[in-house]
Design an enzyme around this catalytic site. Structure first.
Site, PDB file in Angstrom:
ATOM      1  N   ARG A 149       0.822  -1.201   0.000  1.00 35.85           N
ATOM      2  CA  ARG A 149       0.000   0.000   0.000  1.00 35.85           C
ATOM      3  C   ARG A 149       0.864   1.263   0.000  1.00 35.85           C
ATOM      4  O   ARG A 149       0.529   2.262  -0.646  1.00 35.85           O
ATOM      5  CB  ARG A 149      -0.947   0.000   1.196  1.00 35.85           C
ATOM      6  CG  ARG A 149      -1.968   1.135   1.159  1.00 35.85           C
ATOM      7  CD  ARG A 149      -3.047   0.936   2.194  1.00 35.85           C
ATOM      8  NE  ARG A 149      -2.536   1.004   3.557  1.00 35.85           N
ATOM      9  CZ  ARG A 149      -3.289   0.857   4.642  1.00 35.85           C
ATOM     10  NH1 ARG A 149      -4.591   0.634   4.512  1.00 35.85           N
ATOM     11  NH2 ARG A 149      -2.769   0.931   5.852  1.00 35.85           N
ATOM     12  N   LYS A 158      -2.735   6.443   1.684  1.00 33.31           N
ATOM     13  CA  LYS A 158      -2.609   6.904   3.074  1.00 33.31           C
ATOM     14  C   LYS A 158      -1.717   8.151   3.152  1.00 33.31           C
ATOM     15  O   LYS A 158      -0.685   8.182   3.826  1.00 33.31           O
ATOM     16  CB  LYS A 158      -2.081   5.780   3.964  1.00 33.31           C
ATOM     17  CG  LYS A 158      -2.580   5.866   5.402  1.00 33.31           C
ATOM     18  CD  LYS A 158      -2.335   4.565   6.136  1.00 33.31           C
ATOM     19  CE  LYS A 158      -2.740   4.649   7.603  1.00 33.31           C
ATOM     20  NZ  LYS A 158      -4.177   4.901   7.777  1.00 33.31           N
ATOM     21  N   GLU A 183     -16.306   6.788   4.479  1.00 32.31           N
ATOM     22  CA  GLU A 183     -15.421   6.329   5.548  1.00 32.31           C
ATOM     23  C   GLU A 183     -15.678   7.083   6.827  1.00 32.31           C
ATOM     24  O   GLU A 183     -16.206   8.197   6.810  1.00 32.31           O
ATOM     25  CB  GLU A 183     -13.952   6.561   5.162  1.00 32.31           C
ATOM     26  CG  GLU A 183     -13.257   5.366   4.561  1.00 32.31           C
ATOM     27  CD  GLU A 183     -11.749   5.586   4.492  1.00 32.31           C
ATOM     28  OE1 GLU A 183     -11.078   5.346   5.513  1.00 32.31           O
ATOM     29  OE2 GLU A 183     -11.247   5.961   3.429  1.00 32.31           O
TER      30      GLU A 183
END
Length: 387
Positions: free
Chosen positions: A132, A234, A270
């Site tokens: 990721r 992220k 989210e």
């Protein structure tokens, strides 16, 4: 004696100027690597490997506690990262013109080290965090460490801070890898140097409610991410924009904020720092990761576990109306684990959901934790033993 005095003087100098250690050896002896040799600068501790740091392990919460070591390495000119080293935890030096400070060029990850009842230390799917980070680095125009280097760095950091890994059942060592544009840049552009750094802190429950159900508030004014942005990676820039909405919600007694899509403002996306799942009958739904939603490692794991348990799992758009009619709602994330949602408030209307024993979230959490603790066989190769 003279040699010991020289080593001690060198250690003091290294504390002033940079790295204390370069590699964590299997003997737990920390060493400093130079171009031509490896010389020990810190003798192994005389305390037992089973000794713990002096903490109240029953009341950890989720706040920073200074541990012993951090890991750091750098990369310049788009090349490969140099061999990393462990340093005493402390402040780092950055140019005022560093890319991360001026243009927010940075990513972070989160993973955890656990101590099992048999004393073994384990990581949970750190390779997925590495992958990721690579995806995020490509989006943010940075060089990322290889999967192998990432995982090895996480292992070194965990073992160097072994005494801070809580006793079984008391929490975990939260490990925070950072990738940032540390090189100087004035005009808008990628930083010429990247720094990969990892630090760690022992933690307990993320939410102050502990294991009690969460109370969420649906935010309509502010948005977490937009299409074409970086909501799907992220990036550090995803988190400070939610602070205003989060602070406002907490001041009104809510646990966290659930955000809607920024285009239609009708589909859920989210929570501030975790993914969300909706349960109706035997179907578990979660918003699809379409570029505005982070593909969480815990999210991915819970989906696999749910399928193994015979549930139908759908990754799709979820309108607020469908959420309000659900039987059960829960959130997932590395920091939060699997957290049951007790209520959600939207436009002044509060809806309560099923919680407690017999819930789907508890069933999935039991398996998730069972695999981590070694009570359930790890058939998927998720667990990495490091000690």
């Amino acid at each position: 004696m003279i040699r010991r005095m020289v080593c001690f003087r060198n250690l003091l100098q290294s504390l002033r100027t940079g790295p204390v250690v370069s590699k964590l050896r299997s003997s737990n002896c920390y060493t400093s690597r130079t171009a031509s040799s490896v010389q020990p600068v810190v003798e192994p501790s005389s305390c037992s490997e089973d000794d713990y740091a002096d903490l109240d392990w029953d009341n950890l919460g989720f706040s920073l506690r200074r541990t012993d070591y951090m890991y750091i390495t750098k990369c310049s000119g788009g090349g490969s990262f140099e061999e990393g080293h462990l340093s005493r935890y402390g402040n780092i030096e950055l140019s005022p013109s560093a890319g991360v400070l001026n243009y927010g060029q940075g990513l972070f990850e989160g993973t955890k080290a656990y101590r099992r009842e048999d004393g073994r230390l384990c990581l949970f799917r750190p390779d997925q965090n590495a992958i990721r980070m690579q995806i995020g680095a490509e989006r943010m125009c940075m060089t990322s460490p290889s999967v192998h280097q990432f995982v090895e760095a996480v292992k070194q950091t965990a073992l160097a801070n072994k005494r801070w890994i809580p006793p079984p059942g008391k929490g975990s060592l939260y490990i925070r890898p950072l990738l940032m544009g540390s090189g100087s840049v004035l005009g808008l552009g990628p930083a010429p140097e990247c720094t990969f750094l990892i630090y760690a802190s022992p933690v307990g429950n993320y939410f102050k409610e502990g294991l009690s159900p969460l109370n969420l508030f649906i935010e309509e004014e502010y948005h977490r991410a937009t299409r074409g942005g970086v909501g799907g990676v992220k990036s550090i820039s995803n988190y400070s924009p939610v602070l205003k909405a989060l602070g406002r919600a907490k001041s009104r007694g809510f646990s966290d904020v659930l955000y809607l899509d920024s285009v239609n403002k009708k589909n859920i996306e989210e929570v501030s720092s975790c993914n969300i799942f909706v349960v109706k009958d035997n179907v578990i739904s979660t918003p699809a990761t379409n570029g505005t939603i982070l593909e969480g490692v815990t999210r991915k794991s819970i989906i696999d576990i749910a399928i193994d348990h015979g549930y139908q799992v759908k990754e799709q758009c979820i309108p607020v109306e469908e959420l309000m009619e659900a039987d059960e709602v829960f959130t997932t994330g590395t920091a939060v684990g699997v957290a049951t949602v007790g209520s959600i408030t939207y436009q002044g209307k509060r809806v309560e959901y099923k919680s407690g024993d017999g819930c789907v979230s508890q069933e999935l959490l039991s398996t998730y934790m069972g695999i981590q603790k070694g009570h359930i066989e790890d058939k998927k190769g998720w667990i990495l033993e490091i000690d």
